[in-house]
Each structure stands twice: as C-alpha cells, then as structure tokens.
Design a protein around this motif. Structure first.
Motif, PDB file in Angstrom:
ATOM      1  N   GLY A  55      31.374  41.487  48.221  1.00  0.00           N
ATOM      2  CA  GLY A  55      32.414  41.726  47.223  1.00  0.00           C
ATOM      3  C   GLY A  55      31.812  41.513  45.849  1.00  0.00           C
ATOM      4  N   ASP A  56      32.422  40.643  45.057  1.00  0.00           N
ATOM      5  CA  ASP A  56      31.935  40.337  43.711  1.00  0.00           C
ATOM      6  C   ASP A  56      31.047  39.101  43.663  1.00  0.00           C
ATOM      7  OD1 ASP A  56      33.369  42.480  42.732  1.00  0.00           O
ATOM      8  OD2 ASP A  56      35.121  41.281  42.196  1.00  0.00           O
ATOM      9  N   ILE A  57      30.736  38.524  44.815  1.00  0.00           N
ATOM     10  CA  ILE A  57      29.975  37.280  44.858  1.00  0.00           C
ATOM     11  C   ILE A  57      28.511  37.559  45.199  1.00  0.00           C
ATOM     12  CG2 ILE A  57      29.732  35.028  45.981  1.00  0.00           C
ATOM     13  CD1 ILE A  57      32.759  35.216  46.612  1.00  0.00           C
ATOM     14  N   ALA A  58      27.604  37.067  44.354  1.00  0.00           N
ATOM     15  CA  ALA A  58      26.170  37.167  44.632  1.00  0.00           C
ATOM     16  C   ALA A  58      25.806  36.037  45.590  1.00  0.00           C
ATOM     17  CB  ALA A  58      25.364  37.053  43.342  1.00  0.00           C
ATOM     18  N   VAL A  59      25.325  36.410  46.772  1.00  0.00           N
ATOM     19  CA  VAL A  59      24.921  35.436  47.786  1.00  0.00           C
ATOM     20  C   VAL A  59      23.398  35.392  47.809  1.00  0.00           C
ATOM     21  CG1 VAL A  59      24.991  34.839  50.236  1.00  0.00           C
ATOM     22  CG2 VAL A  59      26.980  35.915  49.149  1.00  0.00           C
ATOM     23  N   GLN A  60      22.832  34.206  47.613  1.00  0.00           N
ATOM     24  CA  GLN A  60      21.380  34.046  47.597  1.00  0.00           C
ATOM     25  C   GLN A  60      20.931  33.303  48.852  1.00  0.00           C
ATOM     26  OE1 GLN A  60      20.326  32.285  43.838  1.00  0.00           O
ATOM     27  NE2 GLN A  60      20.688  34.199  42.734  1.00  0.00           N
ATOM     28  N   ILE A  61      19.978  33.920  49.556  1.00  0.00           N
ATOM     29  CA  ILE A  61      19.438  33.385  50.805  1.00  0.00           C
ATOM     30  C   ILE A  61      17.970  33.051  50.559  1.00  0.00           C
ATOM     31  CG2 ILE A  61      18.973  33.910  53.234  1.00  0.00           C
ATOM     32  CD1 ILE A  61      21.128  36.183  52.869  1.00  0.00           C
TER      33      ILE A  61
END
Length: 93
Positions: A55-61
């Motif tokens: 969605g609008d959330i940047a997920v960092q792995i």
C-alpha cells in the motif's frame, strides 16, 4: 490460481540528495512502469536493505535475511508438478 506476471526487469542506479545511492528494480506491467524493489544502505552501518511497498507503507527487509532465505530455498522449494513427478515410493495415488 493466483494471477502473476513475470515481466522483463530493469535496474537503475539512483543518486538522491537525501538517501545516498540506491539500486531500483522496475518493470512495465499492463502499461505503466512500476518500481518493484529498491536496495538501499542504512545510514548508520551501511547494511543493505530491500525496500518494497505494501500500500502506502515502505517495508524494509534486511538484505542479509533475504539472501539467506533465497539460499535456504534452493533445493527445498518445489512446484506442485515437481511433487507429482517425485512421489515417495510406496505412496498410494
């Protein structure tokens, strides 16, 4: 069956004033170009992170975790067709 796409990927180096140098992976899907993945470095220790959007959330792995998961998957992750061709002996159909 879920719908999926295996588009031709493009990689581009991006230098931004705030954020340093990044590697962006993008693809054209159904017309517009989409940024799929960004690889960036942590400001404090330069560790690599893989960024995707939900969605609008940047997920960092952590890239190291993703690299380990990919290494672990080799030889262990199989398609349903693989299991159909490699049924254990003595298993009733």
């Amino acid at each position: 069956m879920e719908k999926f796409s295996r588009p031709e990927l493009r990689t581009d180096w991006a230098s931004v004033v705030v954020g340093g140098m990044r590697l962006e992976v993008s693809a054209t899907i159904d017309g517009p170009e989409h940024q799929l993945v960004t690889i960036l470095a942590d400001e404090h220790d330069e560790a690599l992170w893989v960024q995707v959007y939900v969605g609008d959330i940047a997920v960092q792995i952590p890239a190291a975790l993703l690299r380990k998961a990919l290494d672990d998957a080799v030889g262990e992750v199989h398609s349903e067709n693989w299991y159909d061709r490699n049924e254990p002996p003595g298993r009733d159909a």
